[in-house]
Scaffold this active site. Structure first.
Site, PDB file in Angstrom:
ATOM      1  NE  ARG A  30      -3.829  -2.020   2.317  1.00  0.00           N
ATOM      2  CZ  ARG A  30      -4.736  -2.558   1.705  1.00  0.00           C
ATOM      3  NH1 ARG A  30      -5.121  -1.788   0.491  1.00  0.00           N
ATOM      4  NH2 ARG A  30      -5.419  -3.660   1.836  1.00  0.00           N
ATOM      5  CG  ASP A  31       1.474   5.589  -2.257  1.00  0.00           C
ATOM      6  OD1 ASP A  31       1.844   5.796  -3.365  1.00  0.00           O
ATOM      7  OD2 ASP A  31       1.709   6.306  -1.484  1.00  0.00           O
ATOM      8  CB  ILE A  32       3.598   5.814   2.724  1.00  0.00           C
ATOM      9  CG1 ILE A  32       3.847   6.219   4.258  1.00  0.00           C
ATOM     10  CG2 ILE A  32       4.179   7.194   1.965  1.00  0.00           C
ATOM     11  CD1 ILE A  32       5.066   5.997   4.533  1.00  0.00           C
ATOM     12  CG  ASN A  88       3.185   9.065 -12.315  1.00  0.00           C
ATOM     13  OD1 ASN A  88       2.607   9.611 -12.787  1.00  0.00           O
ATOM     14  ND2 ASN A  88       3.224   8.952 -10.696  1.00  0.00           N
ATOM     15  CD  GLU A  96       7.606  10.718  -3.506  1.00  0.00           C
ATOM     16  OE1 GLU A  96       6.558  10.550  -3.575  1.00  0.00           O
ATOM     17  OE2 GLU A  96       8.069  10.429  -2.337  1.00  0.00           O
ATOM     18  CG  HIS A 101       6.464   2.989  -8.554  1.00  0.00           C
ATOM     19  ND1 HIS A 101       7.660   3.465  -8.904  1.00  0.00           N
ATOM     20  CD2 HIS A 101       5.681   3.872  -8.440  1.00  0.00           C
ATOM     21  CE1 HIS A 101       7.697   4.669  -8.730  1.00  0.00           C
ATOM     22  NE2 HIS A 101       6.031   5.102  -8.515  1.00  0.00           N
ATOM     23  CG  MET A 102       0.958  -0.054 -12.671  1.00  0.00           C
ATOM     24  SD  MET A 102       0.588  -1.487 -13.555  1.00  0.00           S
ATOM     25  CE  MET A 102       1.617  -1.321 -15.096  1.00  0.00           C
ATOM     26  CG  HIS A 103       0.968   4.980  -8.775  1.00  0.00           C
ATOM     27  ND1 HIS A 103       1.013   5.434  -7.582  1.00  0.00           N
ATOM     28  CD2 HIS A 103       2.134   5.392  -9.375  1.00  0.00           C
ATOM     29  CE1 HIS A 103       2.165   6.229  -7.471  1.00  0.00           C
ATOM     30  NE2 HIS A 103       2.955   6.287  -8.602  1.00  0.00           N
TER      31      HIS A 103
HETATM   32  P1  5GP Z   1       5.901   8.315  -7.967  1.00  0.00           P
HETATM   33  O1  5GP Z   1       5.600   9.514  -7.956  1.00  0.00           O
HETATM   34  O2  5GP Z   1       7.456   7.951  -8.098  1.00  0.00           O
HETATM   35  O3  5GP Z   1       5.357   7.534  -9.352  1.00  0.00           O
HETATM   36  O4  5GP Z   1       5.107   7.502  -6.930  1.00  0.00           O
HETATM   37  C1  5GP Z   1       5.937   7.380  -5.572  1.00  0.00           C
HETATM   38  C2  5GP Z   1       4.772   6.782  -4.650  1.00  0.00           C
HETATM   39  O5  5GP Z   1       5.674   6.136  -3.696  1.00  0.00           O
HETATM   40  C3  5GP Z   1       4.031   7.984  -3.970  1.00  0.00           C
HETATM   41  O6  5GP Z   1       2.750   7.860  -4.326  1.00  0.00           O
HETATM   42  C4  5GP Z   1       4.456   8.034  -2.512  1.00  0.00           C
HETATM   43  O7  5GP Z   1       3.441   8.060  -1.638  1.00  0.00           O
HETATM   44  C5  5GP Z   1       5.030   6.479  -2.236  1.00  0.00           C
HETATM   45  N1  5GP Z   1       5.902   6.314  -1.545  1.00  0.00           N
HETATM   46  C6  5GP Z   1       7.129   7.070  -1.170  1.00  0.00           C
HETATM   47  N2  5GP Z   1       7.625   6.679  -0.068  1.00  0.00           N
HETATM   48  C7  5GP Z   1       7.040   5.543   0.451  1.00  0.00           C
HETATM   49  C8  5GP Z   1       7.320   4.748   1.510  1.00  0.00           C
HETATM   50  O8  5GP Z   1       8.273   4.886   2.180  1.00  0.00           O
HETATM   51  N3  5GP Z   1       6.502   3.652   1.644  1.00  0.00           N
HETATM   52  C9  5GP Z   1       5.390   3.703   0.977  1.00  0.00           C
HETATM   53  N4  5GP Z   1       4.433   2.418   1.163  1.00  0.00           N
HETATM   54  N5  5GP Z   1       5.119   4.513  -0.230  1.00  0.00           N
HETATM   55  C10 5GP Z   1       6.059   5.448  -0.355  1.00  0.00           C
END
Ligand code: 5GP
Length: 116
Positions: A30-32, A88, A96, A101-103
């Site tokens: 799960r996303d944090i 992304n 970020e 990864h895929m959401h």
């Molecule tokens: P991006 O913007 O790279 O596609 O998405 C990165 C995602 O990773 C973000 O939605 C962010 O909330 C999530 N994320 C960042 N750090 C952590 C973490 O330490 N643990 C979890 N579970 N999610 C994280």
């Protein structure tokens, strides 16, 4: 030695996360900072910085990653009503974490795809 990404530390259980699924190729947790009632990340176990770094050697793994995304949607009970899968890339994609990864987002009507 290269610094491990935060996702590699989650995969190796060095830092905690709500891990829902793991096999030899991918890990789902799960996303944090959830952007929808259901927000799961499906991550490759190996570090691939961006989608631009995908090669033909990754094709089977990424097909599998899609299958796991669908499995997660079914497990969460959102497959029938629908959901969104997002990858992304780099600055304009607001990436970020530089580890592929895929959401998986769902659990409500998600609205328009891109705002602003
Ligand atoms: P991006 O913007 O790279 O596609 O998405 C990165 C995602 O990773 C973000 O939605 C962010 O909330 C999530 N994320 C960042 N750090 C952590 C973490 O330490 N643990 C979890 N579970 N999610 C994280």
């Amino acid at each position: 030695m290269c610094k491990k990404t935060i996702f590699s530390k989650i995969i190796s259980r060095e830092i905690p996360a709500d891990i829902l699924y793991q096999d030899s190729l991918v890990t789902a947790f799960r996303d944090i900072n959830p952007q929808a009632p259901i927000h799961i990340l499906i991550v490759t176990n190996i570090e691939i910085p961006t989608v631009n770094d995908i090669t033909i050697d990754h094709e089977n793994m990424l097909g599998h990653l899609f299958s796991v995304a669908v499995k997660m949607a079914q497990q969460e009970g959102i497959d029938k009503e629908g959901y969104r899968l997002i990858v992304n890339c780099n600055q304009n994609g607001e990436q970020e974490i530089y580890h592929f990864h895929m959401h998986l987002l769902g659990g409500k009507r998600l609205g328009i795809m891109v705002s602003e």
